[in-house]
Design a protein around this motif. Structure first.
Motif, mmCIF file in Angstrom:
data_model
loop_
_atom_site.group_PDB
_atom_site.id
_atom_site.type_symbol
_atom_site.label_atom_id
_atom_site.label_comp_id
_atom_site.label_asym_id
_atom_site.label_seq_id
_atom_site.Cartn_x
_atom_site.Cartn_y
_atom_site.Cartn_z
ATOM 1 N N MET A 77 0.695 -0.730 0.271
ATOM 2 C CA MET A 77 0.104 0.017 0.275
ATOM 3 C C MET A 77 0.932 1.341 0.117
ATOM 4 O O MET A 77 0.240 1.813 -0.760
ATOM 5 N N ALA A 137 0.825 5.058 -1.723
ATOM 6 C CA ALA A 137 0.007 6.074 -1.034
ATOM 7 C C ALA A 137 0.883 7.257 -1.241
ATOM 8 O O ALA A 137 1.017 8.543 -1.295
ATOM 9 N N ALA A 158 -5.551 -0.066 7.948
ATOM 10 C CA ALA A 158 -5.230 0.920 6.524
ATOM 11 C C ALA A 158 -6.870 0.570 5.924
ATOM 12 O O ALA A 158 -7.513 -0.429 6.439
ATOM 13 N N PRO A 159 -8.001 1.523 6.127
ATOM 14 C CA PRO A 159 -7.504 3.022 5.215
ATOM 15 C C PRO A 159 -7.231 4.225 6.348
ATOM 16 O O PRO A 159 -7.035 5.478 5.867
ATOM 17 N N TYR A 163 -2.469 3.456 8.365
ATOM 18 C CA TYR A 163 -1.779 2.677 8.299
ATOM 19 C C TYR A 163 0.191 3.522 8.216
ATOM 20 O O TYR A 163 -0.021 4.631 7.943
ATOM 21 N N GLY A 175 -3.690 8.689 6.622
ATOM 22 C CA GLY A 175 -4.699 7.793 6.288
ATOM 23 C C GLY A 175 -5.843 8.519 6.597
ATOM 24 O O GLY A 175 -6.154 9.820 6.601
ATOM 25 N N SER A 184 -8.167 -3.302 1.459
ATOM 26 C CA SER A 184 -7.067 -3.233 1.742
ATOM 27 C C SER A 184 -6.322 -4.257 1.708
ATOM 28 O O SER A 184 -5.351 -4.590 0.619
ATOM 29 N N TYR A 223 -8.811 8.198 0.665
ATOM 30 C CA TYR A 223 -8.391 7.313 1.511
ATOM 31 C C TYR A 223 -9.052 5.992 1.058
ATOM 32 O O TYR A 223 -8.805 5.387 1.236
#
Length: 303
Positions: free
Chosen positions: A21, A25, A69-70, A73, A86, A220, A279
């Motif tokens: 992630m 991200a 998450a989300p 994280y 997040g 996620s 997010y």
């Protein structure tokens, strides 16, 4: 928005899947994430609430899991450090900016979070549903997010409670998902664990059939683990047990009324929907109807 960072060290098992992630991200606008080792509120913003106590200059602590998450994280930075980002961090940073307080983030597993918040009148946590039992000990703001209950499996998509019958089910101890499934399937094969990372590993290893989780968290996990299947239970089946996500603090904490009013403003002006879209996803936005956010718990306005 706040211009500081939350920096913590890596460590628990569930963070392995969050590394995937982190790469995605990194493309998110950094303005939406908390940045610096301590939160610094913007000095150019004035508190936007009139009826609640002025909390400008207050120093608070945000306690919570940093592998959720989300909502929260760890994101790896260019210098190798990790920053907590997040939905919840974005909301907390925006409140700090508008209300003029600062906060530190303190990572803890879910099972330790409730005790930590209960024992401090300057601590809060997020992504919590209220219920009569919790309201005896804690105060809550109105809701800022409507969750779905997700079910992670390695085979068939689970969409109804009937689909869960006969399966071994994992959930995190003390969560609303734990309370929900224990009430709906009291004779079910239910296994509880301290953290969602353990639940996930039980499903991935084949020892457990299904992990009952927060829907966005499940989304996620599915995206980061090949072979996982995610289903969502309809809100009509879960509404009596799984409410909107709120900010929670110890009963009588002086800042909750200001938080509640600020959440109301952010719902009305679309700020929270922007964060949810960034997010979580557009399908989870409030849109034009925020009536399900409800109100703060009894007594908060008088604090």
């Amino acid at each position: 928005m706040s211009t500081s960072k939350h920096v913590t060290s890596a460590g628990i098992d569930r963070r392995g899947f969050l590394k995937l992630m982190a790469a995605g991200a990194a493309t998110m606008p950094l303005a939406l994430a908390g940045c610096g080792s301590n939160q610094q509120a913007a000095t150019t913003s004035a508190a936007t609430t009139a009826g609640a106590a002025d909390i400008s200059g207050a120093k608070l602590t945000f306690v919570g899991d940093d592998a959720f998450a989300p909502y929260r994280y760890l994101e790896v930075q260019a210098d190798g450090t990790q920053k907590v980002v997040g939905l919840d961090i974005a909301v907390a940073d925006e409140m700090a900016n508008r209300l003029g307080f600062t906060y530190d983030f303190e990572p803890q597993e879910f099972t330790a979070t409730l005790a930590s918040v209960q024992s401090s009148d300057t601590s809060f946590t997020m992504a919590m549903s209220s219920n009569p039992e919790r309201e005896e000990t804690f105060d809550f703001t109105r809701g800022y997010y409507q969750p779905l209950v997700g079910v992670l499996t390695m085979n068939d998509e689970v969409k109804t409670i009937d689909d869960l019958k006969g399966k071994s089910i994992a959930c995190t101890t003390g969560t609303v998902q734990n309370k929900f499934i224990s009430a709906i399937l009291p004779d079910g094969d239910i296994h509880t664990y301290d953290g969602g990372d353990q639940c996930l590993q039980e499903v991935l290893s084949g020892r457990i059939d299904a992990y009952l989780c927060d829907g966005a968290e499940g989304q996620s996990m599915r995206d980061a683990n090949e072979g996982l299947v995610l289903g969502f239970l309809d809100r009509s089946e879960t509404k009596d047990y799984v409410g909107v996500y709120r900010i929670m603090a110890a009963k009588g904490a002086s800042f909750v009324a200001a938080f509640d009013e600020c959440i109301g403003e952010m719902l009305a002006d679309g700020t929270i929907d922007e964060f949810i879209g960034q997010y979580v996803g557009d399908d989870f936005k409030w849109g034009d109807d925020t009536s399900a956010s409800g109100t703060a718990t009894t007594g908060v306005a008088a604090n």
